[in-house]
Design a protein around this motif. Sequence first.
Motif, short mmCIF file in Angstrom:
data_model
loop_
_atom_site.label_atom_id
_atom_site.label_comp_id
_atom_site.label_asym_id
_atom_site.label_seq_id
_atom_site.Cartn_x
_atom_site.Cartn_y
_atom_site.Cartn_z
N ARG A 52 0.82 -1.22 0.00
CA ARG A 52 0.00 0.00 0.00
C ARG A 52 0.85 1.27 0.00
N PHE A 53 2.00 1.20 -0.69
CA PHE A 53 2.90 2.35 -0.80
C PHE A 53 2.71 3.10 -2.12
N LEU A 54 2.24 2.42 -3.17
CA LEU A 54 2.14 3.02 -4.50
C LEU A 54 1.08 4.11 -4.51
N ARG A 55 1.46 5.30 -5.01
CA ARG A 55 0.54 6.42 -5.08
C ARG A 55 0.14 6.76 -6.51
N GLU A 56 1.12 6.71 -7.44
CA GLU A 56 0.83 7.10 -8.82
C GLU A 56 1.93 6.58 -9.74
N VAL A 57 1.55 6.27 -10.98
CA VAL A 57 2.52 5.89 -12.02
C VAL A 57 2.37 6.90 -13.14
N VAL A 58 3.47 7.57 -13.47
CA VAL A 58 3.47 8.60 -14.51
C VAL A 58 4.67 8.36 -15.44
N PRO A 59 4.65 8.97 -16.64
CA PRO A 59 5.83 8.86 -17.50
C PRO A 59 7.07 9.36 -16.76
N ALA A 60 8.20 8.72 -17.01
CA ALA A 60 9.44 9.02 -16.27
C ALA A 60 9.82 10.49 -16.33
N ALA A 61 9.72 11.11 -17.51
CA ALA A 61 10.11 12.52 -17.62
C ALA A 61 9.22 13.41 -16.75
N GLU A 62 7.95 13.07 -16.64
CA GLU A 62 7.02 13.84 -15.81
C GLU A 62 7.32 13.61 -14.34
N GLY A 63 7.62 12.38 -13.97
CA GLY A 63 7.91 12.05 -12.57
C GLY A 63 9.16 12.71 -12.06
N GLU A 64 10.15 12.85 -12.90
CA GLU A 64 11.40 13.49 -12.51
C GLU A 64 11.23 15.00 -12.38
N ALA A 65 10.28 15.57 -13.10
CA ALA A 65 10.09 17.03 -13.09
C ALA A 65 9.40 17.49 -11.82
N ARG A 66 8.69 16.59 -11.14
CA ARG A 66 7.92 16.99 -9.96
C ARG A 66 8.78 17.16 -8.75
#
Length: 70
Positions: A56-70
């Motif tokens: 129950r740790f997973l919150r969201e899966v996004v494209p790698a480039a978007e995830g690194e920008a956050r």
Amino acid sequence: MSDEAPLTCSAKGCTADAVWALQWNNPKLHTPDRRKVWLACDEHRASLGDFLASRRFLREVVPAAEGEAR
């Protein structure tokens, strides 16, 4: 030409380029807004996601480039 290093999958022993950012947190250790990131190639997206989801740790899966920008 970019000076940035390519993003690499976080799965043990994998050297493939990361395509996905699996954003997660451990609610016993992190505040609700804190996000840790594991990077995944297409091959390891499901196994890494299943590992985090089962805890129950997973919150969201996004494209790698978007995830690194956050």
